[in-house]
Scaffold this motif. Structure first.
Motif, PDB file in Angstrom:
ATOM      1  N   ASN A   1      38.186  64.364  11.381  1.00 58.74           N
ATOM      2  CA  ASN A   1      39.460  64.029  12.013  1.00 58.74           C
ATOM      3  C   ASN A   1      40.080  62.777  11.411  1.00 58.74           C
ATOM      4  O   ASN A   1      40.795  62.038  12.093  1.00 58.74           O
ATOM      5  CB  ASN A   1      39.266  63.854  13.516  1.00 58.74           C
ATOM      6  CG  ASN A   1      38.815  65.135  14.184  1.00 58.74           C
ATOM      7  OD1 ASN A   1      39.346  66.215  13.916  1.00 58.74           O
ATOM      8  ND2 ASN A   1      37.808  65.029  15.029  1.00 58.74           N
TER       9      ASN A   1
ATOM     10  N   ASP B   1      42.458  62.356   9.654  1.00 57.09           N
ATOM     11  CA  ASP B   1      43.916  62.339   9.622  1.00 57.09           C
ATOM     12  C   ASP B   1      44.528  62.044  10.993  1.00 57.09           C
ATOM     13  O   ASP B   1      45.754  62.079  11.143  1.00 57.09           O
ATOM     14  CB  ASP B   1      44.457  63.659   9.091  1.00 57.09           C
ATOM     15  CG  ASP B   1      44.011  64.852   9.929  1.00 57.09           C
ATOM     16  OD1 ASP B   1      44.656  65.913   9.835  1.00 57.09           O
ATOM     17  OD2 ASP B   1      43.001  64.723  10.658  1.00 57.09           O
ATOM     18  N   ARG B   2      43.698  61.703  11.958  1.00 57.05           N
ATOM     19  CA  ARG B   2      44.189  61.414  13.308  1.00 57.05           C
ATOM     20  C   ARG B   2      44.194  59.910  13.561  1.00 57.05           C
ATOM     21  O   ARG B   2      43.244  59.193  13.219  1.00 57.05           O
ATOM     22  CB  ARG B   2      43.308  62.102  14.356  1.00 57.05           C
ATOM     23  CG  ARG B   2      43.164  63.592  14.109  1.00 57.05           C
ATOM     24  CD  ARG B   2      44.503  64.328  14.163  1.00 57.05           C
ATOM     25  NE  ARG B   2      44.357  65.739  13.849  1.00 57.05           N
ATOM     26  CZ  ARG B   2      44.125  66.683  14.755  1.00 57.05           C
ATOM     27  NH1 ARG B   2      44.012  66.365  16.039  1.00 57.05           N
ATOM     28  NH2 ARG B   2      44.012  67.939  14.381  1.00 57.05           N
ATOM     29  N   GLU B   3      45.225  59.447  14.246  1.00 61.37           N
ATOM     30  CA  GLU B   3      45.353  58.008  14.495  1.00 61.37           C
ATOM     31  C   GLU B   3      44.185  57.463  15.314  1.00 61.37           C
ATOM     32  O   GLU B   3      43.782  56.312  15.130  1.00 61.37           O
ATOM     33  CB  GLU B   3      46.672  57.727  15.220  1.00 61.37           C
ATOM     34  CG  GLU B   3      47.905  57.921  14.365  1.00 61.37           C
ATOM     35  CD  GLU B   3      49.158  57.432  15.048  1.00 61.37           C
ATOM     36  OE1 GLU B   3      50.174  58.150  15.001  1.00 61.37           O
ATOM     37  OE2 GLU B   3      49.132  56.336  15.642  1.00 61.37           O
ATOM     38  N   TYR B   4      43.658  58.275  16.227  1.00 61.89           N
ATOM     39  CA  TYR B   4      42.612  57.767  17.114  1.00 61.89           C
ATOM     40  C   TYR B   4      41.305  57.462  16.392  1.00 61.89           C
ATOM     41  O   TYR B   4      40.408  56.844  16.965  1.00 61.89           O
ATOM     42  CB  TYR B   4      42.364  58.724  18.281  1.00 61.89           C
ATOM     43  CG  TYR B   4      41.924  60.119  17.904  1.00 61.89           C
ATOM     44  CD1 TYR B   4      42.781  61.195  18.063  1.00 61.89           C
ATOM     45  CD2 TYR B   4      40.645  60.383  17.412  1.00 61.89           C
ATOM     46  CE1 TYR B   4      42.396  62.487  17.741  1.00 61.89           C
ATOM     47  CE2 TYR B   4      40.243  61.663  17.087  1.00 61.89           C
ATOM     48  CZ  TYR B   4      41.125  62.725  17.252  1.00 61.89           C
ATOM     49  OH  TYR B   4      40.733  63.994  16.931  1.00 61.89           O
ATOM     50  N   GLU B   5      41.188  57.874  15.144  1.00 63.70           N
ATOM     51  CA  GLU B   5      39.994  57.565  14.362  1.00 63.70           C
ATOM     52  C   GLU B   5      40.020  56.142  13.814  1.00 63.70           C
ATOM     53  O   GLU B   5      39.041  55.683  13.245  1.00 63.70           O
ATOM     54  CB  GLU B   5      39.847  58.552  13.204  1.00 63.70           C
ATOM     55  CG  GLU B   5      39.409  59.935  13.625  1.00 63.70           C
ATOM     56  CD  GLU B   5      37.944  60.007  14.029  1.00 63.70           C
ATOM     57  OE1 GLU B   5      37.496  61.087  14.414  1.00 63.70           O
ATOM     58  OE2 GLU B   5      37.236  58.974  13.985  1.00 63.70           O
TER      59      GLU B   5
END
Length: 125
Positions: free
Chosen positions: A105, A107-111
């Motif tokens: 993930n 490409d996800r901001e929460y990472e």
């Protein structure tokens, strides 16, 4: 916590190139993933590219593949985004981010835990 400072943004004509830099300081980040995101006016922030600090593995959005390249310089604690063949639709504020893992993930901001202040990229037609 990691402090991130971006630089290298500016105004460029369509078809031109820019190289963004992101210098990190603070806690050691040998296991971190580093990513670039961008936000155009009136749009949500979107993923651009990411790199594993330890392995150098990279991942990029389809919209920039073949044009943008992410890389890192361990000695300088710096991540780069080389942007070629720029288009007006690449106009945005570009943000550097640091995360704790390079996973599916990425490409996800929460990472990502830490973010820079952003640098403006404007591509004129």
């Amino acid at each position: 916590q990691v402090q991130l400072v971006e630089s290298g943004g500016g105004l460029v004509q369509a078809g031109g190139s820019l190289r963004l830099s992101c210098t990190a300081s603070g806690r050691t980040f040998s296991s971190y993933a580093m990513g670039w995101f961008r936000q155009a006016p009136g749009k949500e922030r979107e993923f651009v590219a990411a790199i594993s600090w330890s392995s150098g593995s990279t991942y990029g959005a389809d919209s920039v593949k073949g044009r943008f390249t992410i890389s890192r310089d361990s000695a300088k604690n710096t991540v780069y985004l080389q942007m070629n063949s720029l288009k007006p639709e690449d106009t945005a504020v570009y943000y550097c981010a640091a995360g704790s893992r390079f996973g599916p993930n990425i490409d996800r901001e929460y990472e990502y835990d830490d973010w820079g202040q952003g640098t403006q990229v404007t591509v004129s037609s």
